[in-house]
Design a protein around this motif. Structure first.
Motif, PDB file in Angstrom:
ATOM      1  N   TRP A 214     -48.210  15.785 -17.988  1.00 41.66           N
ATOM      2  CA  TRP A 214     -47.648  14.443 -17.817  1.00 41.66           C
ATOM      3  C   TRP A 214     -48.101  13.536 -18.953  1.00 41.66           C
ATOM      4  CZ3 TRP A 214     -49.407   9.495 -17.322  1.00 41.66           C
ATOM      5  CH2 TRP A 214     -48.570   8.553 -16.718  1.00 41.66           C
ATOM      6  N   ALA A 215     -49.410  13.565 -19.261  1.00 39.62           N
ATOM      7  CA  ALA A 215     -49.957  12.692 -20.305  1.00 39.62           C
ATOM      8  C   ALA A 215     -49.382  13.043 -21.671  1.00 39.62           C
ATOM      9  CB  ALA A 215     -51.477  12.791 -20.320  1.00 39.62           C
ATOM     10  N   SER A 216     -49.160  14.329 -21.919  1.00 36.17           N
ATOM     11  CA  SER A 216     -48.566  14.737 -23.189  1.00 36.17           C
ATOM     12  C   SER A 216     -47.148  14.204 -23.323  1.00 36.17           C
ATOM     13  CB  SER A 216     -48.571  16.259 -23.295  1.00 36.17           C
ATOM     14  OG  SER A 216     -47.947  16.694 -24.484  1.00 36.17           O
TER      15      SER A 216
ATOM     16  N   GLY B 277     -52.077  11.031 -24.103  1.00 39.29           N
ATOM     17  CA  GLY B 277     -53.132  11.949 -24.474  1.00 39.29           C
ATOM     18  C   GLY B 277     -54.325  11.929 -23.543  1.00 39.29           C
ATOM     19  N   GLU B 278     -55.513  11.699 -24.119  1.00 41.35           N
ATOM     20  CA  GLU B 278     -56.767  11.752 -23.368  1.00 41.35           C
ATOM     21  C   GLU B 278     -57.020  10.493 -22.537  1.00 41.35           C
ATOM     22  OE1 GLU B 278     -58.812  14.409 -23.156  1.00 41.35           O
ATOM     23  OE2 GLU B 278     -57.239  15.444 -24.287  1.00 41.35           O
TER      24      GLU B 278
ATOM     25  N   THR C  13     -60.703   0.728 -22.807  1.00 33.38           N
ATOM     26  CA  THR C  13     -60.008   1.888 -23.348  1.00 33.38           C
ATOM     27  C   THR C  13     -58.789   1.437 -24.160  1.00 33.38           C
ATOM     28  OG1 THR C  13     -58.749   2.047 -21.304  1.00 33.38           O
ATOM     29  CG2 THR C  13     -60.724   3.368 -21.461  1.00 33.38           C
ATOM     30  N   PRO C  14     -58.290   2.280 -25.071  1.00 31.61           N
ATOM     31  CA  PRO C  14     -57.117   1.887 -25.862  1.00 31.61           C
ATOM     32  C   PRO C  14     -55.945   1.496 -24.974  1.00 31.61           C
ATOM     33  CG  PRO C  14     -58.110   3.873 -26.774  1.00 31.61           C
ATOM     34  CD  PRO C  14     -58.823   3.597 -25.480  1.00 31.61           C
TER      35      PRO C  14
END
Length: 220
Positions: free
Chosen positions: A120-122, A127-128, A42-43
């Motif tokens: 939280w991710a935002s 993000g995703e 993943t990135p």
């Protein structure tokens, strides 16, 4: 710092990388040499993490898609992957804090819902990348600091129990010291490990973390 601490930190970090990849449907492999995934990770996550000194680079790269974009976390900063077309993306220090009296401060809040994780991710900027499957893993604690309106203004991930690894720490209030202290307050009774690059080391050190040895991340 002993190699035992560095190996423990590398194992912990590999388990976190494995959990993130698994949440994206990527099945990892772990043994005494390294953790790895056979397809592109993943990135922002490596395709392999070495778990001991002296890993053979040919055998390591045979475990991954070693084409353009491949990355390797060289946990002991001792591989030379330049001959394989890699360059050093960044260097960092493993860090460690023994259990002990925590600093003053309030603990972070646990993130327990998909909606909370999305917020939280935002705030984190991931993000995703962070998927709800992570919340079902008992080894993982996603932690947040909220302001008076309930908005996420900082946080971190703590994974594993002995040691617990600190990663993805962030603060949108330009006060990372407070988040580092809060992580320690949240988990004062277990050894804590993680890694940071030089510009971000001071807040961790002020929270009681000590450098435990260098690592490198290689990118092709």
């Amino acid at each position: 710092m002993s190699d035992d601490v560095r190996e423990a930190a590398a194992h912990n970090n590999a388990q976190w990388c494995d959990a993130v990849c698994a949440s994206h449907g990527l099945v990892g492999r772990i043994d005494a040499e390294a953790w790895s995934v056979p397809h592109r990770s993943t990135p922002w996550y490596p395709d392999a993490v070495t778990l001991r000194p002296g890993v053979d680079p040919d055998a390591l790269l045979a475990r991954i898609d070693a084409g353009t974009g491949a990355s390797v976390k060289d946990s002991f900063a001792e591989l030379d992957l330049a001959a394989y077309g890699f360059r050093v993306l960044f260097e960092a220090q493993w860090i460690h804090r023994a259990p002990g009296d925590p600093p003053a401060g309030a603990p972070l809040d646990a993130v327990t819902t998909a909606q909370g994780l999305a917020a939280w991710a935002s705030a984190h900027g991931g993000g995703e990348l962070f998927r709800p499957a992570l919340l079902a893993d008992p080894r993982i604690r996603v932690l947040a600091r909220h302001d008076g309106r309930g908005a996420v203004v900082g946080g971190a991930v703590v994974s594993g129990d002995d040691p617990s690894g600190v990663s993805n720490l962030f603060s949108s209030t330009d006060d990372p010291d407070e988040i580092w202290r809060a992580v320690v307050v949240t988990r004062p009774d277990v050894p804590l490990v993680g890694y940071e690059s030089a510009p971000d080391l001071p807040p961790a050190r002020r929270a009681g973390f000590a450098p435990a040895g260098p690592l490198r991340v290689w990118l092709r």
